[in-house]
Design an enzyme around this catalytic site. Sequence first.
Site, PDB file in Angstrom:
ATOM      1  N   LYS A 117      -1.330   1.925  -3.361  1.00 54.52           N
ATOM      2  CA  LYS A 117      -1.235   0.524  -3.335  1.00 54.52           C
ATOM      3  C   LYS A 117      -1.543   0.009  -1.925  1.00 54.52           C
ATOM      4  O   LYS A 117      -2.004  -1.101  -2.038  1.00 54.52           O
ATOM      5  CB  LYS A 117       0.337   0.345  -3.262  1.00 54.52           C
ATOM      6  CG  LYS A 117       0.712  -1.174  -3.735  1.00 54.52           C
ATOM      7  CD  LYS A 117       2.304  -1.222  -4.163  1.00 54.52           C
ATOM      8  CE  LYS A 117       2.524  -2.891  -4.517  1.00 54.52           C
ATOM      9  NZ  LYS A 117       3.935  -2.797  -5.078  1.00 54.52           N
ATOM     10  N   ARG A 118      -1.551   0.682  -0.985  1.00 54.15           N
ATOM     11  CA  ARG A 118      -2.135   0.112   0.194  1.00 54.15           C
ATOM     12  C   ARG A 118      -3.523  -0.030   0.397  1.00 54.15           C
ATOM     13  O   ARG A 118      -4.166  -1.121   1.155  1.00 54.15           O
ATOM     14  CB  ARG A 118      -1.971   1.189   1.494  1.00 54.15           C
ATOM     15  CG  ARG A 118      -2.809   2.487   1.063  1.00 54.15           C
ATOM     16  CD  ARG A 118      -2.338   3.616   2.435  1.00 54.15           C
ATOM     17  NE  ARG A 118      -3.126   4.746   2.184  1.00 54.15           N
ATOM     18  CZ  ARG A 118      -4.167   5.009   2.812  1.00 54.15           C
ATOM     19  NH1 ARG A 118      -4.688   4.366   3.356  1.00 54.15           N
ATOM     20  NH2 ARG A 118      -4.459   6.117   2.541  1.00 54.15           N
TER      21      ARG A 118
END
Length: 463
Positions: free
Chosen positions: A239-240
């Site tokens: 997700k980063r």
Amino acid sequence: MDTVITRFPPSPTGYLHIGGARTALFNWLWARKTGGKFVLRIEDTDTVRSTKASVDAIFDSLHWLGIDWDEGPFFQTERYPIYREYIQRLVASGHAYYCSCSPEEVDAMREEAKANGKRPMYNQRCRNLDLGPGENRVVRLKVPNTGSTVVDDIVKGPTSFQNSEIDDFIIQRSDGSPTYNLAVVVDDLTMGINTILRGDDHLVNTPKQILIYRGLGAEPPVFGHVPMVLGNDKARLSKRHGAMSVGEYQKMGILPDAILNYLVRLGWSHGDQEFFTRKELIEKFSLEHLGRSPSMFDMDKLLALNAKHIQAKSNAEIAEALIPFVAEKGITIENTAAVQLAVESLKPRCKTLVEMAEAARFYFVDTLTFDEKAVAKFLKPEIMQPLCECADTMEALALDAFTEPALEEIFKQVMARHDLKFGKLAQPLRVALTGKTVSPGIFEMILALGRDKTVSRIRAVLK
């Protein structure tokens, strides 16, 4: 080969993420390219984590992307009797056997093998005992002790696995439920799946699945394992890196065609072409051009590609997609023609629909919010008379005469009378009409606002 039949089998333990969407896309494109079938199957045997909300979210994301299916959705939890039937066929043919060893005993076997410098595996103690069903008994596949299993992969090429390195793995748990590899093979076999494109993290399962096919006397499908998508730091996508669910990209104002275009380029190429319409993707997609190297996800490239798709769409298409984003800002629009004019002025300047909705706000609000610095700099007393003349002249125009050439002529006359350069008139007018110093081109912006709203806003500033 007969009619191509591909499939997409998501697990409903969360939302549809980008990697899953790419898998669905590759299979869908190949089915559409070849005139084949695309099957949707929900692998919901993890009853603890599977939820109806996740199922619905997967359906919604596929619908939004425009990825439709020809058969299904099938749910694995509704197919247990079929799995049991095939497990019994494997036992009856001698390709599988019941095992009474407890998990603790199997762990001890593996530790002993490890201590002796061997691969930690089940020692096949029950393999030739001819046990039948019983409490706490599992069913294991009888893996050949010699030879190898070759995955003839259309992406990676032939990959060989030594059978001696593959455990006699469980195909039915002690509670009677099938394991993943058994259920997948039975599903693909009974649904006629003959082409499987998936991430290469599944490659470790493929030799086991081929052994099950052979035990059932069936021909395995064509396999293609595509490399995983990485972040721009070459680490596994998370997700980063922006690896959100498909629904999050929808909320960001990314167009579905842009997502499809970007995802297909993460692992497939057609020369140097970067921009593809949906129709072009179906026409040009091919298995031989699937890449062997991992691809890196780049949010900036996705946004740039989305901007191109926004510009390529008609004003009507973008207006329809934009209205919900404008509505989220509390603005209700009744005149869709006005939205199309606003879209025309904003398309070259916006990378997402969220950005466009924010940029379009001034078109539709009743009361503007003015930038104080812009007011102090541009709305000075000496510009009031030129603005008043602009309003008077525009108001005198008939609606069908309210055109760009007419506006240009008004500007020329006012500029000549007051010895003004274009920017000295346009920028104060821009602030009067938008409250800001940045907007689309002055004439296209005025045309999108319309005669009456333009004149009304100038009059409000003059007061």
